[in-house]
Design a protein around this motif. Structure first.
Motif, PDB file in Angstrom:
ATOM      1  N   THR A  15       0.833  -1.209   0.000  1.00  0.00           N
ATOM      2  CA  THR A  15       0.000   0.000   0.000  1.00  0.00           C
ATOM      3  C   THR A  15       0.863   1.252   0.000  1.00  0.00           C
ATOM      4  O   THR A  15       0.595   2.215  -0.722  1.00  0.00           O
ATOM      5  N   ILE A  16       1.926   1.248   0.832  1.00  0.00           N
ATOM      6  CA  ILE A  16       2.827   2.410   0.893  1.00  0.00           C
ATOM      7  C   ILE A  16       3.511   2.635  -0.448  1.00  0.00           C
ATOM      8  O   ILE A  16       3.566   3.752  -0.965  1.00  0.00           O
ATOM      9  N   LEU A  17       4.044   1.554  -1.030  1.00  0.00           N
ATOM     10  CA  LEU A  17       4.732   1.669  -2.313  1.00  0.00           C
ATOM     11  C   LEU A  17       3.782   2.132  -3.406  1.00  0.00           C
ATOM     12  O   LEU A  17       4.131   2.960  -4.249  1.00  0.00           O
ATOM     13  N   PHE A  18       2.558   1.600  -3.393  1.00  0.00           N
ATOM     14  CA  PHE A  18       1.571   1.990  -4.406  1.00  0.00           C
ATOM     15  C   PHE A  18       1.213   3.467  -4.264  1.00  0.00           C
ATOM     16  O   PHE A  18       1.091   4.189  -5.252  1.00  0.00           O
ATOM     17  N   THR A  19       1.064   3.917  -2.997  1.00  0.00           N
ATOM     18  CA  THR A  19       0.734   5.323  -2.751  1.00  0.00           C
ATOM     19  C   THR A  19       1.846   6.232  -3.247  1.00  0.00           C
ATOM     20  O   THR A  19       1.601   7.261  -3.878  1.00  0.00           O
ATOM     21  N   ILE A  20       3.098   5.851  -2.954  1.00  0.00           N
ATOM     22  CA  ILE A  20       4.244   6.642  -3.419  1.00  0.00           C
ATOM     23  C   ILE A  20       4.279   6.683  -4.936  1.00  0.00           C
ATOM     24  O   ILE A  20       4.504   7.727  -5.550  1.00  0.00           O
ATOM     25  N   PHE A  21       4.017   5.531  -5.567  1.00  0.00           N
ATOM     26  CA  PHE A  21       4.041   5.464  -7.029  1.00  0.00           C
ATOM     27  C   PHE A  21       2.975   6.365  -7.637  1.00  0.00           C
ATOM     28  O   PHE A  21       3.235   7.126  -8.558  1.00  0.00           O
ATOM     29  N   VAL A  22       1.750   6.288  -7.099  1.00  0.00           N
ATOM     30  CA  VAL A  22       0.658   7.099  -7.627  1.00  0.00           C
ATOM     31  C   VAL A  22       0.951   8.575  -7.438  1.00  0.00           C
ATOM     32  O   VAL A  22       0.743   9.395  -8.329  1.00  0.00           O
ATOM     33  N   PHE A  23       1.469   8.930  -6.245  1.00  0.00           N
ATOM     34  CA  PHE A  23       1.786  10.337  -5.983  1.00  0.00           C
ATOM     35  C   PHE A  23       2.846  10.835  -6.951  1.00  0.00           C
ATOM     36  O   PHE A  23       2.728  11.910  -7.532  1.00  0.00           O
ATOM     37  N   SER A  24       3.894  10.033  -7.166  1.00  0.00           N
ATOM     38  CA  SER A  24       4.968  10.435  -8.062  1.00  0.00           C
ATOM     39  C   SER A  24       4.463  10.574  -9.484  1.00  0.00           C
ATOM     40  O   SER A  24       4.815  11.510 -10.195  1.00  0.00           O
ATOM     41  N   THR A  25       3.604   9.614  -9.904  1.00  0.00           N
ATOM     42  CA  THR A  25       3.070   9.675 -11.255  1.00  0.00           C
ATOM     43  C   THR A  25       2.213  10.917 -11.440  1.00  0.00           C
ATOM     44  O   THR A  25       2.305  11.617 -12.440  1.00  0.00           O
ATOM     45  N   SER A  26       1.375  11.215 -10.444  1.00  0.00           N
ATOM     46  CA  SER A  26       0.508  12.378 -10.535  1.00  0.00           C
ATOM     47  C   SER A  26       1.328  13.654 -10.587  1.00  0.00           C
ATOM     48  O   SER A  26       0.981  14.607 -11.269  1.00  0.00           O
ATOM     49  N   TYR A  27       2.436  13.652  -9.850  1.00  0.00           N
ATOM     50  CA  TYR A  27       3.238  14.862  -9.752  1.00  0.00           C
ATOM     51  C   TYR A  27       4.060  15.103 -11.010  1.00  0.00           C
ATOM     52  O   TYR A  27       4.228  16.231 -11.450  1.00  0.00           O
ATOM     53  N   SER A  28       4.596  14.014 -11.614  1.00  0.00           N
ATOM     54  CA  SER A  28       5.543  14.183 -12.706  1.00  0.00           C
ATOM     55  C   SER A  28       4.981  13.806 -14.070  1.00  0.00           C
ATOM     56  O   SER A  28       5.691  13.853 -15.057  1.00  0.00           O
ATOM     57  N   GLN A  29       3.710  13.419 -14.124  1.00  0.00           N
ATOM     58  CA  GLN A  29       3.120  13.025 -15.399  1.00  0.00           C
ATOM     59  C   GLN A  29       3.223  14.150 -16.422  1.00  0.00           C
ATOM     60  O   GLN A  29       3.525  13.926 -17.583  1.00  0.00           O
ATOM     61  N   LEU A  30       2.987  15.387 -15.980  1.00  0.00           N
ATOM     62  CA  LEU A  30       3.040  16.542 -16.866  1.00  0.00           C
ATOM     63  C   LEU A  30       4.070  17.547 -16.365  1.00  0.00           C
ATOM     64  O   LEU A  30       4.196  17.769 -15.162  1.00  0.00           O
ATOM     65  N   THR A  31       4.803  18.151 -17.299  1.00  0.00           N
ATOM     66  CA  THR A  31       5.695  19.258 -16.966  1.00  0.00           C
ATOM     67  C   THR A  31       5.386  20.426 -17.892  1.00  0.00           C
ATOM     68  O   THR A  31       4.902  20.243 -19.011  1.00  0.00           O
ATOM     69  N   PHE A  32       5.693  21.628 -17.410  1.00  0.00           N
ATOM     70  CA  PHE A  32       5.321  22.866 -18.093  1.00  0.00           C
ATOM     71  C   PHE A  32       6.504  23.815 -17.954  1.00  0.00           C
ATOM     72  O   PHE A  32       6.896  24.155 -16.830  1.00  0.00           O
ATOM     73  N   HIS A  33       7.110  24.240 -19.069  1.00  0.00           N
ATOM     74  CA  HIS A  33       8.330  25.043 -19.002  1.00  0.00           C
ATOM     75  C   HIS A  33       8.258  26.252 -19.931  1.00  0.00           C
ATOM     76  O   HIS A  33       7.722  26.171 -21.038  1.00  0.00           O
ATOM     77  N   LYS A  34       8.834  27.347 -19.481  1.00  0.00           N
ATOM     78  CA  LYS A  34       8.892  28.580 -20.255  1.00  0.00           C
ATOM     79  C   LYS A  34       9.961  28.471 -21.334  1.00  0.00           C
ATOM     80  O   LYS A  34      10.999  27.851 -21.149  1.00  0.00           O
ATOM     81  N   ILE A  35       9.707  29.112 -22.475  1.00  0.00           N
ATOM     82  CA  ILE A  35      10.696  29.250 -23.539  1.00  0.00           C
ATOM     83  C   ILE A  35      11.102  30.719 -23.574  1.00  0.00           C
ATOM     84  O   ILE A  35      10.277  31.594 -23.814  1.00  0.00           O
ATOM     85  N   GLY A  36      12.373  31.005 -23.319  1.00  0.00           N
ATOM     86  CA  GLY A  36      12.821  32.397 -23.328  1.00  0.00           C
ATOM     87  C   GLY A  36      12.863  32.991 -21.936  1.00  0.00           C
ATOM     88  O   GLY A  36      12.855  32.287 -20.925  1.00  0.00           O
ATOM     89  N   GLN A  37      12.900  34.327 -21.888  1.00  0.00           N
ATOM     90  CA  GLN A  37      13.103  35.040 -20.635  1.00  0.00           C
ATOM     91  C   GLN A  37      11.927  34.860 -19.681  1.00  0.00           C
ATOM     92  O   GLN A  37      10.777  34.689 -20.089  1.00  0.00           O
ATOM     93  N   ASP A  38      12.235  34.918 -18.378  1.00  0.00           N
ATOM     94  CA  ASP A  38      11.210  34.703 -17.361  1.00  0.00           C
ATOM     95  C   ASP A  38      10.169  35.816 -17.390  1.00  0.00           C
ATOM     96  O   ASP A  38       8.971  35.564 -17.343  1.00  0.00           O
ATOM     97  N   THR A  39      10.637  37.069 -17.464  1.00  0.00           N
ATOM     98  CA  THR A  39       9.732  38.216 -17.568  1.00  0.00           C
ATOM     99  C   THR A  39       9.913  38.859 -18.931  1.00  0.00           C
ATOM    100  O   THR A  39      11.019  39.264 -19.294  1.00  0.00           O
ATOM    101  N   LEU A  40       8.836  38.950 -19.695  1.00  0.00           N
ATOM    102  CA  LEU A  40       8.887  39.551 -21.023  1.00  0.00           C
ATOM    103  C   LEU A  40       8.902  41.070 -20.870  1.00  0.00           C
ATOM    104  O   LEU A  40       7.963  41.656 -20.336  1.00  0.00           O
TER     105      LEU A  40
END
Length: 252
Positions: A15-40
């Motif tokens: 149960t602990i391992l499954f919970t960790i796996f699900v949490f990690s998957t939920s957290y890292s399934q999607l990533t979102f990154h800026k292209i270029g300067q932080d403030t335009l």
């Protein structure tokens, strides 16, 4: 009895391992990154539109359908507006892209895609737009990203409507602190950009980004408006097929 205890312990561990796996998957399934300067950093304009780009990626092992949602739209006044762009720019009041009812964006494992936020900044000010990209089937799988835009009042003067060629003059004074003048000419009505880059080639200021009529122009560049430190910078004029770059030095 001992066997039952062992089974119980194994269930807890699983149960602990499954919970960790699900949490990690939920957290890292999607990533979102800026292209270029932080403030335009842009010049305030009633005709220009400025774009800030980003990419989102499916890091999971299964195909997912995603949508983007604007969750913060902090603009300095009612004259400003922001739009979410994916393929094309949606109306400023559309907060979810693609809108509900339209097909979502399909991302295969490892696939990434791009989007941008388009800003209209007719006055000086600062804006904060925060976007969330989420898995339509499981919204807890999401990633968020902030877009910042700082606009200052433009300082361009049309010296003359006569120009026989394209040219970009050396800024004066040079070195400078914090203001300098950049003169240029364009011989035809053209979409024109004037941008400043640091020594590493990163864009640090977008000074002109619109259609200009034929003529001679002078731009008053104030480095303090863009919080620039001392160093070597390059300014680049592009108008139609014409491009020229010159170097200038800021000394504080």
């Amino acid at each position: 009895m001992l066997k039952n205890k062992s089974i119980f312990k194994m269930k807890i561990i699983f149960t602990i391992l499954f919970t960790i796996f699900v949490f990690s998957t939920s957290y890292s399934q999607l990533t979102f990154h800026k292209i270029g300067q932080d403030t335009l950093q842009v010049q305030a304009s009633t005709v220009n539109q400025y774009n800030s780009y980003a990419y989102f990626k499916n890091n999971g092992s299964t195909t997912i359908n995603v949508r983007m949602e604007r969750i913060i739209d902090q603009l300095p006044n009612a004259q400003w507006s922001s739009s979410i762009c994916y393929g094309f720019c949606y109306a400023s009041f559309v907060n979810v892209v693609p809108p509900q009812g339209d097909p979502a964006i399909t991302l295969a494992p490892g696939q990434q895609d791009t989007m941008d936020v388009t800003m209209v900044c007719p006055t000086s000010g600062f804006a904060h737009i925060r976007m969330r990209v989420y898995n339509e089937a499981n919204p807890s799988q999401n990633a968020e990203l902030s877009f910042y835009v700082a606009a200052t009042q433009t300082s361009i003067t049309n010296i003359s409507s006569l120009a026989d060629n394209y040219s970009l003059s050396q800024n004066y004074p040079n070195p400078f602190n914090p203001e300098t003048k950049i003169n240029f000419s364009i011989k035809e009505n053209q979409f024109t950009t004037l941008k400043v880059y640091d020594a590493l080639g990163n864009e640090v200021a977008n000074l002109i980004n619109n259609n200009l009529a034929r003529g001679q122009y002078s731009f008053e560049f104030n480095a303090a408006r863009f919080n620039l430190s001392s160093g070597v910078f390059y300014y680049k004029l592009t108008s139609g097929d014409f491009t020229e770059v010159k170097k200038m030095m800021l000394i504080k």
